[in-house]
Design a protein around this motif. Structure first.
Motif, short mmCIF file in Angstrom:
data_model
loop_
_atom_site.label_atom_id
_atom_site.label_comp_id
_atom_site.label_asym_id
_atom_site.label_seq_id
_atom_site.Cartn_x
_atom_site.Cartn_y
_atom_site.Cartn_z
N LYS A 129 0.62 -1.29 0.07
CA LYS A 129 -0.18 -0.10 0.27
C LYS A 129 1.05 1.11 -0.48
CE LYS A 129 -3.79 -2.01 2.22
NZ LYS A 129 -5.31 -1.95 2.95
N ALA A 130 2.08 0.96 1.00
CA ALA A 130 3.04 2.61 0.83
C ALA A 130 3.38 2.48 -0.96
CB ALA A 130 4.40 2.12 1.67
N PHE A 131 3.35 1.74 -1.44
CA PHE A 131 4.22 2.23 -2.75
C PHE A 131 2.82 2.29 -4.07
CE2 PHE A 131 7.36 0.53 -0.14
CZ PHE A 131 8.07 1.52 -0.33
N MET A 132 1.81 2.33 -3.67
CA MET A 132 0.83 2.56 -4.90
C MET A 132 1.29 4.11 -6.16
SD MET A 132 -2.09 1.84 -6.37
CE MET A 132 -2.66 0.73 -4.85
N GLY A 133 1.43 3.09 -7.04
CA GLY A 133 2.00 4.21 -8.34
C GLY A 133 1.16 4.50 -9.37
N GLU A 134 1.46 5.38 -10.53
CA GLU A 134 1.28 5.93 -11.34
C GLU A 134 1.35 5.59 -13.00
OE1 GLU A 134 1.53 10.13 -11.83
OE2 GLU A 134 -0.06 10.24 -9.56
N GLU A 135 0.49 5.06 -13.62
CA GLU A 135 1.17 4.51 -15.06
C GLU A 135 1.84 5.64 -15.36
OE1 GLU A 135 -2.71 3.43 -16.98
OE2 GLU A 135 -2.49 1.25 -16.46
N ILE A 136 2.75 5.56 -17.07
CA ILE A 136 3.67 7.27 -17.72
C ILE A 136 2.32 6.95 -18.57
CG2 ILE A 136 5.55 7.18 -16.36
CD1 ILE A 136 6.83 5.64 -18.62
N PHE A 137 1.55 6.69 -19.23
CA PHE A 137 0.49 6.42 -20.47
C PHE A 137 0.13 7.90 -20.14
CE2 PHE A 137 -2.32 5.77 -22.82
CZ PHE A 137 -2.21 5.45 -24.08
N GLY A 138 0.15 8.77 -20.99
CA GLY A 138 -0.81 9.58 -21.00
C GLY A 138 0.24 10.76 -20.76
N ARG A 139 0.99 10.87 -20.42
CA ARG A 139 1.95 11.46 -19.07
C ARG A 139 2.76 12.41 -19.85
NH1 ARG A 139 -1.19 8.91 -15.52
NH2 ARG A 139 -1.36 10.05 -13.45
N THR A 140 2.65 13.65 -20.14
CA THR A 140 4.05 14.72 -20.87
C THR A 140 5.36 14.79 -20.48
OG1 THR A 140 0.89 15.82 -21.41
CG2 THR A 140 4.27 16.79 -21.76
N LEU A 141 5.79 14.22 -20.95
CA LEU A 141 7.90 14.62 -21.23
C LEU A 141 7.96 15.27 -21.44
CD1 LEU A 141 10.30 13.69 -19.76
CD2 LEU A 141 9.95 11.95 -21.93
N ALA A 142 8.40 16.74 -21.10
CA ALA A 142 9.47 17.40 -21.61
C ALA A 142 10.81 17.19 -21.58
CB ALA A 142 8.82 19.00 -20.57
N ILE A 143 11.55 17.48 -22.78
CA ILE A 143 13.06 17.10 -23.32
C ILE A 143 13.42 17.99 -23.71
CG2 ILE A 143 14.65 16.12 -24.29
CD1 ILE A 143 12.31 13.73 -25.43
N ILE A 144 14.41 18.95 -22.14
CA ILE A 144 15.08 20.70 -22.49
C ILE A 144 16.59 19.66 -23.02
CG2 ILE A 144 15.83 22.27 -21.55
CD1 ILE A 144 12.47 21.46 -20.93
N GLY A 145 16.77 19.91 -24.05
CA GLY A 145 18.12 19.98 -25.70
C GLY A 145 17.30 18.25 -25.80
N LEU A 146 17.61 19.14 -27.81
CA LEU A 146 17.27 17.98 -28.11
C LEU A 146 18.34 17.67 -29.76
CD1 LEU A 146 13.08 19.31 -29.35
CD2 LEU A 146 13.74 16.71 -27.95
N GLY A 147 19.12 16.86 -28.44
CA GLY A 147 20.24 16.23 -29.11
C GLY A 147 20.03 14.94 -29.43
N ARG A 148 21.32 14.95 -29.49
CA ARG A 148 21.47 13.11 -30.25
C ARG A 148 20.97 12.53 -28.63
NH1 ARG A 148 26.77 14.50 -31.17
NH2 ARG A 148 26.33 14.47 -33.25
#
Length: 321
Positions: free
Chosen positions: A134-153
Motif C-alpha cells: 500500500k505504501a507504493f501505490m504508483g501511477e502509469e506514465i501512459f498519457g503523461r507529458t514528458l518535457a525534454i530540454i535539449g533535443l540532441g542525440r
C-alpha cells in the motif's frame, strides 16, 4: 600536422591502444598522475587521452604550449578540460559525443519509469524484511507529458523510447526547428510554455552559463504540482537545494538524479530524500559505451592524421595547422 606520440592519462579499454599502435602511433600509458607530474609529462606528447578523472587545466596547457597539439576526451562532457585555455594555446580538443548516447538515454528512461512506481524504495523495504504494497501505490506514465530540454542525440533517443510507452513528448531546443521536432513527433515549445504542461522534465543540455541552475525554485514554482525531475546530463543544471525544497513541499513528486554539483556529493539532503532516486553518475557506465568511446577516440586520432578532423570542439584552432 601529425599525432605520433599519445599519452593515455586515464584507464581505458585495450582496443583504444591497439587501434593507435596498429596505425603507427606510439602510446604511453601513465594514469593517476598529479598535476605536478603532468606538468613534466604532457610536453613530451603530441596528444593526451583522458576520461573524466584527469583535469587538463590552464596551467597544464600553458606548460605544454607549442608541444601538446590535442586533448582527446573519451566521452562527451569536457568539464575537466579548460577548452578556452586550449584554444588560446592552439591545442585541439576532441570528444566522442555519439559513443555513449544510447547508454545515457537508456538510463534516463529507466529512471523515468522507476519514479512513479517507487522501484528502488520498494526494493529497499523488501531487503529490510517488509511487505508494504500500500505504501507504493504508483501511477502509469501512459498519457503523461514528458518535457525534454535539449533535443540532441540523447534527447531524441529518450523521446523515441518514451513515446513507445504512450507518453506525449514536448521539448525545447533553441537550434531545432518546429518542423524537425515534428518529424520526431515532438511538440516544440518555449520554456515558459513547457513548465506548466510537463508531468516529467528531463534535461539533456551541456552545463554552460545559460543552463546553470536552469531548474530552480522559480521554475519549479511554475510547474504542475507533482512534477518529476530527471537529470542524467550534468550536475548544476538542476539546483539541488531548490529541488529538495520542492520535494519537501510536494511541488515535486519525485526526482531522479545521476549527476551532482560535487562528485562524490557532500550535500546529502537530496540523496537521502525518500522521493529521490540518486545514482553515482552511471549515464555512460555500460560495457558497450565504454568500448565505443575508447574505439571512437582512437579512430578519431587516426582519421585526424589522414586529414579528417572529427569531433573537434574548437575548430578555429585548425587554421593554425
Amino acid at each position: 600536422m601529425q599525432i605520433s606520440r599519445v599519452l593515455i592519462a586515464d584507464d581505458i579499454e585495450k582496443e583504444c591502444v591497439d587501434i593507435l599502435k596498429n596505425n603507427g602511433i606510439e602510446v604511453t600509458i601513465k594514469t593517476k598522475q598529479k598535476e605536478e607530474e603532468l606538468l613534466e609529462t604532457l610536453p613530451q606528447f603530441d596528444a593526451v587521452i583522458v576520461r573524466s578523472a584527469t583535469k587538463i587545466t590552464d596551467k597544464l596547457l600553458r606548460a605544454a604550449e607549442g608541444k601538446l597539439k590535442m586533448v582527446g576526451r573519451a566521452g562527451t562532457g569536457v568539464d575537466n578540460i579548460d577548452v578556452g585555455a586550449a584554444t588560446q594555446t592552439k591545442t585541439l580538443v576532441m570528444n566522442t559525443p555519439q559513443a555513449n548516447s544510447r547508454s545515457a538515454a537508456e538510463l534516463t528512461c529507466t529512471l523515468i519509469v522507476s519514479l512513479p512506481r517507487y522501484v528502488p524504495q520498494a526494493v529497499a523495504t523488501m531487503r529490510d524484511g517488509k511487505w508494504e504494497r500500500k505504501a507504493f501505490m504508483g501511477e502509469e506514465i501512459f498519457g503523461r507529458t514528458l518535457a525534454i530540454i535539449g533535443l540532441g542525440r540523447i534527447g531524441l533517443e529518450v523521446a523515441t523510447r518514451m513515446q513507445a510507452f504512450g507518453m506525449r513528448v514536448i521539448g525545447y531546443d533553441p537550434i531545432v526547428s518546429k518542423q524537425q521536432a515534428a518529424e520526431k513527433n515532438i511538440e516544440l515549445l518555449s520554456l515558459d510554455e513547457i513548465w506548466p504542461q510537463a508531468d516529467y522534465i528531463t534535461v539533456h543540455v551541456p552545463l554552460i552559463k545559460q543552463t546553470e541552475n536552469l531548474i530552480n525554485k522559480e521554475v519549479l514554482g511554475k510547474c504542475k504540482k507533482g512534477v518529476r525531475i530527471v537529470n542524467v546530463a550534468r550536475g548544476g543544471i538542476v539546483n539541488e537545494e531548490d529541488l529538495v525544497e520542492a520535494l519537501n513541499s510536494g511541488q515535486a513528486a519525485g526526482a531522479a538524479i545521476d549527476v551532482f554539483v560535487e562528485e562524490p556529493p557532500k550535500y546529502r539532503d537530496l540523496i537521502n530524500h525518500p522521493n529521490a532516486i540518486c545514482t553515482p553518475h552511471l549515464g555512460a557506465s555500460t560495457i558497450d559505451a565504454q568500448l565505443r568511446v575508447a574505439v571512437e577516440v582512437a579512430e578519431n586520432i587516426v582519421q585526424f592524421n589522414k586529414g579528417n578532423p572529427l569531433g573537434i570542439l574548437n575548430r578555429e584552432v585548425l587554421q593554425h595547422y
